[in-house]
Design an enzyme around this catalytic site. Structure first.
Site, PDB file in Angstrom:
ATOM      1  N   ARG A   1       0.849  -1.174   0.000  1.00 36.16           N
ATOM      2  CA  ARG A   1       0.000   0.000   0.000  1.00 36.16           C
ATOM      3  C   ARG A   1       0.885   1.224   0.000  1.00 36.16           C
ATOM      4  O   ARG A   1       1.697   1.406   0.908  1.00 36.16           O
ATOM      5  CB  ARG A   1      -0.850  -0.052   1.274  1.00 36.16           C
ATOM      6  CG  ARG A   1      -2.065   0.782   1.211  1.00 36.16           C
ATOM      7  CD  ARG A   1      -2.929   0.504   2.417  1.00 36.16           C
ATOM      8  NE  ARG A   1      -2.303   0.935   3.653  1.00 36.16           N
ATOM      9  CZ  ARG A   1      -2.982   1.285   4.731  1.00 36.16           C
ATOM     10  NH1 ARG A   1      -4.296   1.217   4.733  1.00 36.16           N
ATOM     11  NH2 ARG A   1      -2.381   1.660   5.820  1.00 36.16           N
TER      12      ARG A   1
ATOM     13  N   THR B   1      -0.702   7.596  -1.014  1.00 39.91           N
ATOM     14  CA  THR B   1      -2.022   7.528  -1.658  1.00 39.91           C
ATOM     15  C   THR B   1      -2.922   6.457  -1.029  1.00 39.91           C
ATOM     16  O   THR B   1      -4.133   6.455  -1.251  1.00 39.91           O
ATOM     17  CB  THR B   1      -1.874   7.170  -3.147  1.00 39.91           C
ATOM     18  OG1 THR B   1      -1.309   5.843  -3.222  1.00 39.91           O
ATOM     19  CG2 THR B   1      -0.943   8.144  -3.866  1.00 39.91           C
TER      20      THR B   1
ATOM     21  N   ASP C   1       1.039  -2.488  12.347  1.00 46.81           N
ATOM     22  CA  ASP C   1       1.404  -2.952  11.006  1.00 46.81           C
ATOM     23  C   ASP C   1       1.685  -4.458  11.060  1.00 46.81           C
ATOM     24  O   ASP C   1       2.672  -4.900  11.656  1.00 46.81           O
ATOM     25  CB  ASP C   1       2.640  -2.189  10.515  1.00 46.81           C
ATOM     26  CG  ASP C   1       2.946  -2.500   9.064  1.00 46.81           C
ATOM     27  OD1 ASP C   1       2.983  -1.570   8.248  1.00 46.81           O
ATOM     28  OD2 ASP C   1       3.158  -3.700   8.741  1.00 46.81           O
TER      29      ASP C   1
ATOM     30  N   ASP D   1       5.137  -5.717   9.687  1.00 48.22           N
ATOM     31  CA  ASP D   1       6.261  -5.370  10.564  1.00 48.22           C
ATOM     32  C   ASP D   1       6.260  -6.221  11.829  1.00 48.22           C
ATOM     33  O   ASP D   1       7.315  -6.665  12.290  1.00 48.22           O
ATOM     34  CB  ASP D   1       6.205  -3.886  10.941  1.00 48.22           C
ATOM     35  CG  ASP D   1       6.646  -2.988   9.790  1.00 48.22           C
ATOM     36  OD1 ASP D   1       7.357  -3.491   8.899  1.00 48.22           O
ATOM     37  OD2 ASP D   1       6.281  -1.806   9.781  1.00 48.22           O
TER      38      ASP D   1
HETATM   39  C1  PRP Z   1      -0.925  -4.262   4.814  1.00 48.54           C
HETATM   40  C2  PRP Z   1      -1.805  -5.476   5.010  1.00 48.54           C
HETATM   41  C3  PRP Z   1      -2.708  -5.428   3.817  1.00 48.54           C
HETATM   42  C4  PRP Z   1      -2.888  -3.949   3.587  1.00 48.54           C
HETATM   43  C5  PRP Z   1      -4.239  -3.568   4.103  1.00 48.54           C
HETATM   44  O1  PRP Z   1       0.070  -4.517   3.905  1.00 48.54           O
HETATM   45  O2  PRP Z   1      -1.091  -6.671   5.145  1.00 48.54           O
HETATM   46  O3  PRP Z   1      -2.162  -6.059   2.671  1.00 48.54           O
HETATM   47  O4  PRP Z   1      -1.879  -3.286   4.341  1.00 48.54           O
HETATM   48  O5  PRP Z   1      -4.502  -2.246   3.808  1.00 48.54           O
HETATM   49  P1  PRP Z   1      -5.645  -1.793   2.794  1.00 48.54           P
HETATM   50  O6  PRP Z   1      -6.853  -2.604   3.109  1.00 48.54           O
HETATM   51  O7  PRP Z   1      -5.823  -0.337   3.094  1.00 48.54           O
HETATM   52  O8  PRP Z   1      -5.156  -2.004   1.395  1.00 48.54           O
HETATM   53  P2  PRP Z   1       1.164  -3.397   3.511  1.00 48.54           P
HETATM   54  O9  PRP Z   1       0.661  -2.547   2.393  1.00 48.54           O
HETATM   55  O10 PRP Z   1       1.582  -2.669   4.760  1.00 48.54           O
HETATM   56  O11 PRP Z   1       2.342  -4.222   2.887  1.00 48.54           O
HETATM   57  P3  PRP Z   1       3.295  -5.302   3.588  1.00 48.54           P
HETATM   58  O12 PRP Z   1       2.454  -6.540   3.822  1.00 48.54           O
HETATM   59  O13 PRP Z   1       4.329  -5.526   2.555  1.00 48.54           O
HETATM   60  O14 PRP Z   1       3.801  -4.735   4.866  1.00 48.54           O
HETATM   61  N1  URA Z   2      -2.077  -2.533   7.286  1.00 48.68           N
HETATM   62  C1  URA Z   2      -1.688  -2.994   8.486  1.00 48.68           C
HETATM   63  O1  URA Z   2      -0.750  -3.801   8.581  1.00 48.68           O
HETATM   64  N2  URA Z   2      -2.324  -2.550   9.593  1.00 48.68           N
HETATM   65  C2  URA Z   2      -3.345  -1.679   9.521  1.00 48.68           C
HETATM   66  O2  URA Z   2      -3.906  -1.316  10.560  1.00 48.68           O
HETATM   67  C3  URA Z   2      -3.732  -1.206   8.254  1.00 48.68           C
HETATM   68  C4  URA Z   2      -3.090  -1.661   7.146  1.00 48.68           C
END
Ligand code: PRP
Ligand code: URA
Length: 209
Positions: free
Chosen positions: A104, A108, A200, A203
């Site tokens: 994400r 944006t 997160d 993380d």
């Molecule tokens: C997190 C999570 C989802 C997304 C959810 O991933 O694991 O995939 O955010 O958010 P949304 O519903 O607003 O799209 P992230 O984008 O942080 O990527 P990552 O798994 O690589 O940390």
């Molecule tokens: N992605 C995450 O990992 N946590 C949140 O709360 C939202 C998006």
């Protein structure tokens, strides 16, 4: 309109509460996500079709039931969806695994795709898309769109925690996809994080912050 299934089983709620705690470390977080995923998939598959088969026990022949529906595919959304794979494979060891890489954009909040590899016969499978967090719903909606573009239609979405905004977005974009969650939280904050949520997920799972 798709259905939203919320799992209020005490074991799932107990384990999720420990995951939410900011003092829970990476190792325990990973183990709990594994365990909850296993408990959730038990319910996600509750209505899967079975058929009568004839077997012989050491005592006598008998008619019994075995799974008879489409073969199963699980599709984690990278990164955090990876944390749900092993728990599910414990219960469905023959499932094929596809991967969709999305992150994400922090400015944006729109999903950016960087990887997609699905099982060759994905369109003939019952697919279960995995991501612990359903926040704005942008990532899950985009992932499901990519999967549908490859000819797949039998799709269920499994999340640990959802925001109402994410559920509404997926339901609007994909009214055919049922959503299974362990909790539906209150709202999103100004950075698109689920409140109260667990922070997160990627993380916390991989210890990157
Ligand atoms: C997190 C999570 C989802 C997304 C959810 O991933 O694991 O995939 O955010 O958010 P949304 O519903 O607003 O799209 P992230 O984008 O942080 O990527 P990552 O798994 O690589 O940390
Ligand atoms: N992605 C995450 O990992 N946590 C949140 O709360 C939202 C998006």
């Amino acid at each position: 309109m798709s259905k939203v299934h919320i799992f209020d089983h005490p074991l799932i709620q107990h384990k999720l509460s420990i995951m939410r705690d900011k003092n829970t470390g990476c190792k325990e977080f990973r183990e709990l996500l594994d365990e909850i995923s296993m408990l959730m998939v038990y319910e996600v598959t509750r209505d899967f079709p079975t058929a009568d088969v004839e077997i012989e026990t050491p005592i006598t022949p008998m008619k019994t039931k075995m799974l008879a529906g489409k073969p199963i595919g699980i599709i984690p959304i990278l990164r955090a969806g990876l944390g749900m794979v092993d728990g599910i494979l414990e219960l469905i060891p023959n499932a094929k695994v596809g991967h969709i890489g999305l992150y994400r954009d922090p400015e944006t909040l729109k999903p950016v795709e960087y990887y997609c590899k699905l099982p060759e016969d994905a369109e003939h499978r019952q697919l279960i898309v995995l991501d612990p967090m359903l926040a704005t719903g942008g990532s899950a909606s985009a992932a499901i769109t990519f999967i549908k573009e490859r000819g797949c239609h039998n799709i269920r979405l499994v999340n640990l925690i959802a925001a109402p905004e994410g559920i509404a977005a997926v339901q609007a974009a994909h009214p055919d996809v049922d959503i299974y969650v362990a909790a539906c939280d209150e709202k999103l904050n100004e950075h698109g994080y689920i409140v109260p949520g667990l922070g997160d997920a990627g993380d916390r799972l991989f210890g990157t912050k």
